[in-house]
Design a protein around this motif. Structure first.
Motif, PDB file in Angstrom:
ATOM      1  N   VAL A 194      -9.137   3.090 -46.537  1.00 36.82           N
ATOM      2  CA  VAL A 194      -9.463   4.642 -47.566  1.00 36.82           C
ATOM      3  C   VAL A 194      -9.385   5.065 -46.690  1.00 36.82           C
ATOM      4  O   VAL A 194     -10.465   5.390 -45.482  1.00 36.82           O
ATOM      5  N   ARG A 195      -8.361   6.638 -46.349  1.00 36.64           N
ATOM      6  CA  ARG A 195      -8.852   7.133 -45.605  1.00 36.64           C
ATOM      7  C   ARG A 195      -9.154   8.540 -46.183  1.00 36.64           C
ATOM      8  O   ARG A 195      -8.613   9.830 -46.791  1.00 36.64           O
ATOM      9  N   ASN A 196     -10.150   9.448 -45.385  1.00 38.27           N
ATOM     10  CA  ASN A 196     -10.721  10.671 -46.037  1.00 38.27           C
ATOM     11  C   ASN A 196     -10.276  12.188 -45.296  1.00 38.27           C
ATOM     12  O   ASN A 196     -10.038  13.368 -45.300  1.00 38.27           O
ATOM     13  N   GLY A 227      -7.277   7.684 -35.838  1.00 32.15           N
ATOM     14  CA  GLY A 227      -6.663   6.506 -35.478  1.00 32.15           C
ATOM     15  C   GLY A 227      -4.864   6.418 -36.057  1.00 32.15           C
ATOM     16  O   GLY A 227      -4.360   6.641 -35.651  1.00 32.15           O
ATOM     17  N   SER A 228      -3.987   5.271 -36.642  1.00 32.12           N
ATOM     18  CA  SER A 228      -3.258   4.583 -36.687  1.00 32.12           C
ATOM     19  C   SER A 228      -2.764   5.962 -37.747  1.00 32.12           C
ATOM     20  O   SER A 228      -1.201   6.902 -37.215  1.00 32.12           O
ATOM     21  N   MET A 229      -3.013   6.565 -38.964  1.00 34.22           N
ATOM     22  CA  MET A 229      -2.288   7.651 -39.739  1.00 34.22           C
ATOM     23  C   MET A 229      -1.960   8.787 -39.229  1.00 34.22           C
ATOM     24  O   MET A 229      -0.974   9.838 -38.986  1.00 34.22           O
ATOM     25  N   CYS A 233     -15.682   0.684 -39.829  1.00 33.34           N
ATOM     26  CA  CYS A 233     -15.231   2.346 -40.330  1.00 33.34           C
ATOM     27  C   CYS A 233     -15.276   2.999 -39.424  1.00 33.34           C
ATOM     28  O   CYS A 233     -15.400   2.781 -38.349  1.00 33.34           O
ATOM     29  N   ARG A 234     -14.494   4.595 -39.734  1.00 25.13           N
ATOM     30  CA  ARG A 234     -14.825   5.671 -38.159  1.00 25.13           C
ATOM     31  C   ARG A 234     -16.523   6.892 -38.738  1.00 25.13           C
ATOM     32  O   ARG A 234     -16.065   6.701 -39.867  1.00 25.13           O
ATOM     33  N   LEU A 235     -17.305   6.535 -37.668  1.00 22.55           N
ATOM     34  CA  LEU A 235     -18.394   7.518 -38.423  1.00 22.55           C
ATOM     35  C   LEU A 235     -18.535   8.174 -37.078  1.00 22.55           C
ATOM     36  O   LEU A 235     -18.731   8.030 -35.872  1.00 22.55           O
ATOM     37  N   ILE A 275     -14.531   8.987 -42.138  1.00 24.22           N
ATOM     38  CA  ILE A 275     -13.415   9.580 -41.721  1.00 24.22           C
ATOM     39  C   ILE A 275     -12.512   8.724 -42.510  1.00 24.22           C
ATOM     40  O   ILE A 275     -11.561   8.834 -43.393  1.00 24.22           O
ATOM     41  N   ASP A 276     -12.815   7.072 -42.118  1.00 23.65           N
ATOM     42  CA  ASP A 276     -12.333   6.300 -42.988  1.00 23.65           C
ATOM     43  C   ASP A 276     -12.830   4.807 -42.616  1.00 23.65           C
ATOM     44  O   ASP A 276     -13.967   4.384 -42.027  1.00 23.65           O
ATOM     45  N   PHE A 277     -12.046   3.532 -43.312  1.00 22.44           N
ATOM     46  CA  PHE A 277     -13.230   2.907 -43.617  1.00 22.44           C
ATOM     47  C   PHE A 277     -11.860   1.676 -43.758  1.00 22.44           C
ATOM     48  O   PHE A 277     -11.141   1.917 -44.389  1.00 22.44           O
TER      49      PHE A 277
HETATM   50  N1  UDP Z   1      -9.843  -1.527 -39.351  1.00 24.71           N
HETATM   51  C1  UDP Z   1     -10.345  -2.260 -39.297  1.00 24.71           C
HETATM   52  N2  UDP Z   1      -9.876  -3.789 -38.625  1.00 24.71           N
HETATM   53  C2  UDP Z   1      -8.671  -3.240 -38.366  1.00 24.71           C
HETATM   54  C3  UDP Z   1      -8.074  -1.906 -38.466  1.00 24.71           C
HETATM   55  C4  UDP Z   1      -8.695  -0.868 -39.056  1.00 24.71           C
HETATM   56  O1  UDP Z   1     -12.172  -2.725 -39.499  1.00 24.71           O
HETATM   57  O2  UDP Z   1      -7.723  -4.511 -38.110  1.00 24.71           O
HETATM   58  C5  UDP Z   1     -10.628   0.102 -39.620  1.00 24.71           C
HETATM   59  C6  UDP Z   1     -10.670   0.441 -38.103  1.00 24.71           C
HETATM   60  O3  UDP Z   1     -12.445   0.583 -37.954  1.00 24.71           O
HETATM   61  C7  UDP Z   1     -10.961   2.050 -39.138  1.00 24.71           C
HETATM   62  C8  UDP Z   1     -10.042   2.101 -40.718  1.00 24.71           C
HETATM   63  O4  UDP Z   1      -9.816   0.746 -40.378  1.00 24.71           O
HETATM   64  O5  UDP Z   1     -11.877   2.600 -39.594  1.00 24.71           O
HETATM   65  C9  UDP Z   1      -8.341   2.642 -39.824  1.00 24.71           C
HETATM   66  O6  UDP Z   1      -8.032   1.942 -39.078  1.00 24.71           O
HETATM   67  P1  UDP Z   1      -6.160   2.506 -37.980  1.00 24.71           P
HETATM   68  O7  UDP Z   1      -5.141   2.053 -39.443  1.00 24.71           O
HETATM   69  O8  UDP Z   1      -6.312   3.887 -37.875  1.00 24.71           O
HETATM   70  O9  UDP Z   1      -6.257   2.120 -37.613  1.00 24.71           O
HETATM   71  P2  UDP Z   1      -6.439   2.038 -35.477  1.00 24.71           P
HETATM   72  O10 UDP Z   1      -6.818   2.819 -35.470  1.00 24.71           O
HETATM   73  O11 UDP Z   1      -8.579   1.336 -35.605  1.00 24.71           O
HETATM   74  O12 UDP Z   1      -5.969   1.198 -34.817  1.00 24.71           O
END
Ligand code: UDP
Length: 253
Positions: free
Chosen positions: A93-95, A99-101, A202-204, A174-176
């Motif tokens: 869930v993203r607010n 990161g990847s988004m 989570c991202r805090l 931020i997201d989790f």
């Molecule tokens: N996340 C996680 N485990 C994973 C991938 C992501 O707990 O294997 C969490 C990450 O900490 C963040 C959120 O999911 O809070 C979104 O992560 P994102 O897709 O942006 O991936 P990242 O940048 O961590 O590769």
């Protein structure tokens, strides 16, 4: 002494057979990994903090009627949980973009999204947990349409709860990521929140300063991970008294 049976060992946790059928013991390790375990370290005290923090969040969710696997904390590093059948998805869930988004869409990290966005990754380390559309999930039979509707509803309730709790202590969620498990009660199946909820998943960000208080500190070498997690625990009032990374005493002139 009889050794208990290890059921599963992951990157940050170990699952042991529980004292009763349908239960497991979840042990939190000090290991930190990032980028699909390409980067690894041991962070002393992380397991203790995440055990406490996950207890705090899961207890709170249970109290407001969001079902979770959490039964009770057993000691500094272990908690008793319900055994579930894990759905092989990372529910994200993203607010705010991060990161990847942020990378995929070329957005600045911290851009507020028009509404919370729920997305799914297929849990497979070899494939690097690829993002998957709901269509794939249903077509491949990982979950049904009804499951997906329930999972989105659960994820949004978790988001509202966590966002509110964190906002109350000056932290922006931020997201989790959560994981969802199935439990069977007679002929009925229920979906519940499983795994863990901690600064590892989570991202805090501090609301005032934007300081990262989550695993990005480790991913991006931004300082001490233990200090960041300790700060989250301290603000939430869940700091164990004899933790090794208690705030350092300050000299008073
Ligand atoms: N996340 C996680 N485990 C994973 C991938 C992501 O707990 O294997 C969490 C990450 O900490 C963040 C959120 O999911 O809070 C979104 O992560 P994102 O897709 O942006 O991936 P990242 O940048 O961590 O590769």
């Amino acid at each position: 002494m009889a050794r208990r049976k290890k059921i599963y060992e992951g990157k940050a946790k170990i699952l042991y057979e529980g004292p009763e059928p349908g239960t497991l013991v979840q042990y939190f390790k000090d290991d930190a990994t990032a980028y699909n375990a390409e980067k690894k370290a041991t962070v002393e005290g992380k397991g203790v903090l995440n055990n406490r923090l996950s207890e705090f969040f899961m207890k709170g969710l249970n109290a407001i009627g969001v079902p979770t696997h959490f039964i009770r904390r057993l000691n500094m590093r272990e908690q008793l949980i319900r055994q579930v059948e894990i759905i092989p998805l990372e529910v994200i869930v993203r607010n705010y973009a991060a990161g990847s988004m942020a990378e995929r869409l070329g957005m600045d990290e911290g851009t507020q999204l028009p509404r919370p966005i729920v997305e799914f990754s297929y849990k497979d380390d070899k494939l690097g947990d690829p993002l998957v559309p709901e269509e794939y999930i249903i077509a491949f039979g990982w979950a049904t349409q009804q499951d997906m509707d329930d999972i989105v509803a659960l994820a949004l309730r978790v988001n509202d709860f966590l966002s509110g709790v964190m906002y109350g202590v000056g932290i922006r969620l931020i997201d989790f990521k959560i994981e969802i498990g199935r439990i069977w009660e007679g002929d009925y199946m229920r979906l519940i929140v499983a795994d863990e909820i901690s600064p590892d998943s989570c991202r805090l960000w501090d609301i005032e300063t934007g300081q990262r208080l989550d695993k990005d500190v480790f991913r991006r070498d931004l300082g001490s991970l233990a200090d960041a997690y300790t700060e989250v625990a301290r603000r939430l009032g869940v700091l164990p008294s004899n933790i090794t990374h208690a705030p350092k005493p300050t000299l008073i002139n």
